[in-house]
Design a protein around this motif. Structure first.
Motif, PDB file in Angstrom:
ATOM      1  N   ILE A 181       0.846  -1.183   0.000  1.00 26.68           N
ATOM      2  CA  ILE A 181       0.000   0.000   0.000  1.00 26.68           C
ATOM      3  C   ILE A 181       0.885   1.238   0.000  1.00 26.68           C
ATOM      4  O   ILE A 181       1.796   1.357   0.810  1.00 26.68           O
ATOM      5  CB  ILE A 181      -0.940  -0.001   1.223  1.00 26.68           C
ATOM      6  CG1 ILE A 181      -1.849  -1.223   1.165  1.00 26.68           C
ATOM      7  CG2 ILE A 181      -1.747   1.278   1.286  1.00 26.68           C
ATOM      8  CD1 ILE A 181      -2.694  -1.415   2.399  1.00 26.68           C
ATOM      9  N   TRP A 182       0.585   2.147  -0.904  1.00 22.61           N
ATOM     10  CA  TRP A 182       1.334   3.394  -0.996  1.00 22.61           C
ATOM     11  C   TRP A 182       0.847   4.323   0.110  1.00 22.61           C
ATOM     12  O   TRP A 182      -0.326   4.692   0.158  1.00 22.61           O
ATOM     13  CB  TRP A 182       1.130   4.025  -2.361  1.00 22.61           C
ATOM     14  CG  TRP A 182       1.720   5.392  -2.495  1.00 22.61           C
ATOM     15  CD1 TRP A 182       2.973   5.794  -2.154  1.00 22.61           C
ATOM     16  CD2 TRP A 182       1.070   6.548  -3.020  1.00 22.61           C
ATOM     17  NE1 TRP A 182       3.154   7.116  -2.433  1.00 22.61           N
ATOM     18  CE2 TRP A 182       1.999   7.610  -2.973  1.00 22.61           C
ATOM     19  CE3 TRP A 182      -0.182   6.798  -3.535  1.00 22.61           C
ATOM     20  CZ2 TRP A 182       1.705   8.881  -3.409  1.00 22.61           C
ATOM     21  CZ3 TRP A 182      -0.478   8.067  -3.980  1.00 22.61           C
ATOM     22  CH2 TRP A 182       0.455   9.104  -3.912  1.00 22.61           C
ATOM     23  N   ASP A 183       1.718   4.682   1.008  1.00 27.84           N
ATOM     24  CA  ASP A 183       1.383   5.587   2.093  1.00 27.84           C
ATOM     25  C   ASP A 183       1.814   6.990   1.682  1.00 27.84           C
ATOM     26  O   ASP A 183       2.993   7.332   1.722  1.00 27.84           O
ATOM     27  CB  ASP A 183       2.079   5.152   3.383  1.00 27.84           C
ATOM     28  CG  ASP A 183       1.695   6.013   4.573  1.00 27.84           C
ATOM     29  OD1 ASP A 183       1.017   7.045   4.380  1.00 27.84           O
ATOM     30  OD2 ASP A 183       2.080   5.654   5.693  1.00 27.84           O
ATOM     31  N   LYS A 184       0.832   7.791   1.259  1.00 31.58           N
ATOM     32  CA  LYS A 184       1.107   9.128   0.740  1.00 31.58           C
ATOM     33  C   LYS A 184       1.548  10.110   1.815  1.00 31.58           C
ATOM     34  O   LYS A 184       1.952  11.213   1.518  1.00 31.58           O
ATOM     35  CB  LYS A 184      -0.139   9.674   0.036  1.00 31.58           C
ATOM     36  CG  LYS A 184      -0.610   8.822  -1.112  1.00 31.58           C
ATOM     37  CD  LYS A 184      -1.989   9.282  -1.553  1.00 31.58           C
ATOM     38  CE  LYS A 184      -2.638   8.322  -2.509  1.00 31.58           C
ATOM     39  NZ  LYS A 184      -3.050   7.078  -1.928  1.00 31.58           N
ATOM     40  N   ASN A 191     -14.467  17.279  -3.862  1.00 31.48           N
ATOM     41  CA  ASN A 191     -13.003  17.341  -3.778  1.00 31.48           C
ATOM     42  C   ASN A 191     -12.477  18.639  -4.387  1.00 31.48           C
ATOM     43  O   ASN A 191     -12.835  18.983  -5.508  1.00 31.48           O
ATOM     44  CB  ASN A 191     -12.378  16.168  -4.533  1.00 31.48           C
ATOM     45  CG  ASN A 191     -12.746  14.838  -3.926  1.00 31.48           C
ATOM     46  OD1 ASN A 191     -12.984  14.744  -2.732  1.00 31.48           O
ATOM     47  ND2 ASN A 191     -12.786  13.806  -4.740  1.00 31.48           N
ATOM     48  N   THR A 214      -4.882  12.189 -17.654  1.00 32.96           N
ATOM     49  CA  THR A 214      -5.567  13.026 -16.674  1.00 32.96           C
ATOM     50  C   THR A 214      -6.149  14.243 -17.369  1.00 32.96           C
ATOM     51  O   THR A 214      -5.423  15.004 -17.999  1.00 32.96           O
ATOM     52  CB  THR A 214      -4.586  13.459 -15.562  1.00 32.96           C
ATOM     53  OG1 THR A 214      -4.019  12.285 -14.993  1.00 32.96           O
ATOM     54  CG2 THR A 214      -5.285  14.257 -14.495  1.00 32.96           C
ATOM     55  N   LYS A 220      -9.233  10.317   1.065  1.00 33.90           N
ATOM     56  CA  LYS A 220      -9.744   9.784  -0.205  1.00 33.90           C
ATOM     57  C   LYS A 220      -8.650   8.941  -0.838  1.00 33.90           C
ATOM     58  O   LYS A 220      -7.527   9.397  -0.979  1.00 33.90           O
ATOM     59  CB  LYS A 220     -10.123  10.912  -1.181  1.00 33.90           C
ATOM     60  CG  LYS A 220     -11.184  11.860  -0.684  1.00 33.90           C
ATOM     61  CD  LYS A 220     -12.557  11.323  -0.951  1.00 33.90           C
ATOM     62  CE  LYS A 220     -13.582  12.333  -0.459  1.00 33.90           C
ATOM     63  NZ  LYS A 220     -14.789  12.311  -1.161  1.00 33.90           N
ATOM     64  N   TRP A 221      -8.982   7.727  -1.201  1.00 36.03           N
ATOM     65  CA  TRP A 221      -8.043   6.832  -1.876  1.00 36.03           C
ATOM     66  C   TRP A 221      -6.744   6.712  -1.088  1.00 36.03           C
ATOM     67  O   TRP A 221      -5.650   6.673  -1.652  1.00 36.03           O
ATOM     68  CB  TRP A 221      -7.778   7.288  -3.311  1.00 36.03           C
ATOM     69  CG  TRP A 221      -9.015   7.534  -4.071  1.00 36.03           C
ATOM     70  CD1 TRP A 221      -9.872   6.590  -4.579  1.00 36.03           C
ATOM     71  CD2 TRP A 221      -9.597   8.795  -4.381  1.00 36.03           C
ATOM     72  NE1 TRP A 221     -10.941   7.202  -5.173  1.00 36.03           N
ATOM     73  CE2 TRP A 221     -10.798   8.557  -5.075  1.00 36.03           C
ATOM     74  CE3 TRP A 221      -9.235  10.112  -4.135  1.00 36.03           C
ATOM     75  CZ2 TRP A 221     -11.620   9.571  -5.517  1.00 36.03           C
ATOM     76  CZ3 TRP A 221     -10.061  11.115  -4.586  1.00 36.03           C
ATOM     77  CH2 TRP A 221     -11.228  10.839  -5.271  1.00 36.03           C
ATOM     78  N   GLY A 222      -6.828   6.706   0.228  1.00 37.40           N
ATOM     79  CA  GLY A 222      -5.664   6.526   1.075  1.00 37.40           C
ATOM     80  C   GLY A 222      -4.831   7.767   1.298  1.00 37.40           C
ATOM     81  O   GLY A 222      -3.778   7.716   1.907  1.00 37.40           O
ATOM     82  N   GLY A 223      -5.276   8.910   0.800  1.00 37.09           N
ATOM     83  CA  GLY A 223      -4.508  10.137   0.965  1.00 37.09           C
ATOM     84  C   GLY A 223      -5.366  11.249   1.544  1.00 37.09           C
ATOM     85  O   GLY A 223      -6.589  11.158   1.597  1.00 37.09           O
TER      86      GLY A 223
END
Length: 193
Positions: free
Chosen positions: A8-11, A48, A84, A36-39
């Motif tokens: 898991i990417w920890d922002k 948002n 994007t 949101k989404w781990g961040g």
């Protein structure tokens, strides 16, 4: 057997001091902090507006609708050019680069963009009706009329089913399968919905 730990990417574990500086600036704007989404993200009326996070080579504040910002200082970048559509990042490599006054200007402009309801509309992906299906529709006005009553995404499902067939026998078998469905007004995958 030991279960594998998910990668898991920890922002928020990288650049903690720098992210705290961004948080302190954002907290002056009245936005609501959430995850949101781990961040860490900040919202206005549950929409948002900005997010922050640390990466290997930089930390950033991103503007969910950054494409609408004037960006007079040319600090915003598209993280994935061609992919994007709306989001833009402002990247920093040191806390000394963070200009609080300028960051606040960008955030306030982003809030105004949200208040105005600006949004990038998703592109509709065009599809073509395969020649064999066109021939069947031309041969039967009743079939063509029934087909036209379907929503574009249901028409696309029928078109893709015929288009994906490689052999003539498969095309014919699929056409015979879908004609009754079309005439009955039933979509290809309605039984699964």
């Amino acid at each position: 057997m030991e279960s594998e730990k998910k990668n898991i990417w920890d922002k928020n574990s990288q650049w903690p001091e720098e992210l705290d500086i961004l948080k302190s600036i954002i907290n002056k704007t009245g936005l609501t902090e959430t995850i949101k989404w781990g961040g860490t993200a900040y919202t206005y009326n549950n929409k948002n507006v900005v997010g922050i996070g640390g990466f290997k080579d930089y930390f950033a504040i991103w503007f969910f609708k950054g494409v609408f910002l004037k960006d007079e200082n040319k600090v915003l970048v598209n993280a994935q050019e061609g992919v994007t559509k709306s989001l833009r990042q402002w990247r920093f490599t040191s806390k000394e680069e963070v200009d609080e006054k300028l960051v606040l200007e960008y955030i306030h402009e982003a809030i105004e963009v949200e208040k105005a309801g600006l949004a990038v509309k998703p592109e509709k992906k065009a599809f073509t009706i395969p020649e064999r299906l066109k021939t069947e529709l031309k041969a039967s006005p009743e079939l063509a009329e029934a087909f036209d009553k379907f929503s574009p995404y249901k028409q696309k499902e029928f078109a893709e089913l015929i288009e994906s067939a490689k052999r003539e026998e498969t095309i014919l078998a699929r056409l015979e399968k879908i004609k009754p469905l079309i005439l009955e007004g039933r979509g290809l995958n309605d039984k699964y919905r």
